[in-house]
Motif scaffolding. Sequence first.
Motif, PDB file in Angstrom:
ATOM      1  N   GLN A 181     -92.433  -2.288  31.838  1.00  0.00           N
ATOM      2  CA  GLN A 181     -93.463  -1.726  31.024  1.00  0.00           C
ATOM      3  C   GLN A 181     -93.248  -1.909  29.703  1.00  0.00           C
TER       4      GLN A 181
ATOM      5  N   GLY B 215     -97.657   4.186  27.380  1.00  0.00           N
ATOM      6  CA  GLY B 215     -96.804   2.932  27.810  1.00  0.00           C
ATOM      7  C   GLY B 215     -96.814   2.286  28.972  1.00  0.00           C
TER       8      GLY B 215
ATOM      9  N   ARG C 154     -93.709   8.295  26.948  1.00  0.00           N
ATOM     10  CA  ARG C 154     -93.406   6.915  26.984  1.00  0.00           C
ATOM     11  C   ARG C 154     -92.608   6.895  28.480  1.00  0.00           C
TER      12      ARG C 154
ATOM     13  N   VAL D  58     -98.189  -0.369  31.540  1.00  0.00           N
ATOM     14  CA  VAL D  58     -99.096  -1.571  31.664  1.00  0.00           C
ATOM     15  C   VAL D  58     -99.781  -1.432  33.037  1.00  0.00           C
TER      16      VAL D  58
ATOM     17  N   ALA E   5     -95.581  -6.227  25.706  1.00  0.00           N
ATOM     18  CA  ALA E   5     -95.703  -6.875  26.942  1.00  0.00           C
ATOM     19  C   ALA E   5     -96.340  -8.196  26.890  1.00  0.00           C
TER      20      ALA E   5
ATOM     21  N   VAL F  50     -99.809  -8.816  28.786  1.00  0.00           N
ATOM     22  CA  VAL F  50    -100.957  -8.232  28.162  1.00  0.00           C
ATOM     23  C   VAL F  50    -101.354  -9.547  27.179  1.00  0.00           C
TER      24      VAL F  50
ATOM     25  N   TYR G 197    -103.568  -4.223  30.513  1.00  0.00           N
ATOM     26  CA  TYR G 197    -103.489  -3.707  29.204  1.00  0.00           C
ATOM     27  C   TYR G 197    -102.626  -2.574  29.333  1.00  0.00           C
ATOM     28  N   LYS G 198    -102.343  -2.164  27.938  1.00  0.00           N
ATOM     29  CA  LYS G 198    -101.251  -0.981  28.065  1.00  0.00           C
ATOM     30  C   LYS G 198    -101.770   0.220  27.672  1.00  0.00           C
TER      31      LYS G 198
ATOM     32  N   ASP H 226     -97.299  -0.127  38.649  1.00  0.00           N
ATOM     33  CA  ASP H 226     -97.617   0.665  37.474  1.00  0.00           C
ATOM     34  C   ASP H 226     -97.138   2.139  37.623  1.00  0.00           C
TER      35      ASP H 226
ATOM     36  N   GLU I 143     -92.407  -3.114  25.769  1.00  0.00           N
ATOM     37  CA  GLU I 143     -92.970  -2.178  24.720  1.00  0.00           C
ATOM     38  C   GLU I 143     -94.256  -3.656  23.855  1.00  0.00           C
TER      39      GLU I 143
END
Length: 169
Positions: A61, A82, A3, A84, A65, A68, A77-78, A119, A63
């Motif tokens: 990022q 972790g 993560r 995104v 999100a 999303v 998407y994640k 990202d 947890e």
Amino acid sequence: MARYGIYVDVMRCIGCYSCIVGCKNWHQIEAGVGNRVKVIDIVTDSYPNVSRWIFPIFCMQCENAPCVEVCPAEATYKRKDGIVVIVEEKCVGCKSCIDACPYNLRYFDEEKKKADKCDFCKERIDEGLDPYCVEICPGNALVFGDLSNSDSEISKLIKSQITKTLLAE
């Protein structure tokens, strides 16, 4: 599973904006288009007792999100690590993800008609490299690493320093 996160040492950040310039160059983002990184510049008090904090912030990022959840095209998407991400080809440009970001860290590329965000340079991470902003920071104010690994440098820094998570809720 890893993560990932970025630790920002506000005492080492010199406000040079290398993180923004490097990011724009690495991702070939034109001048005048939004930034994947934002630099916060906070000045408190007044002369002669001025306090100034300058530091970059990146996509957190999240947890859970919100970006999303609101994306109607499932373009955001994640990943399992972790991070995104946005699949540019799927983005319909509705800006729902931009509105949903509690940190205001997404932007709309008017030319591409797509949302974009940090990202952590996912392609570099996949190759075992640090995000470009971390690599080029002249003050070594940025540390990238695996938050789930208690032996990682970032985890040790977080445990050993007084830290603040922005909008933790």
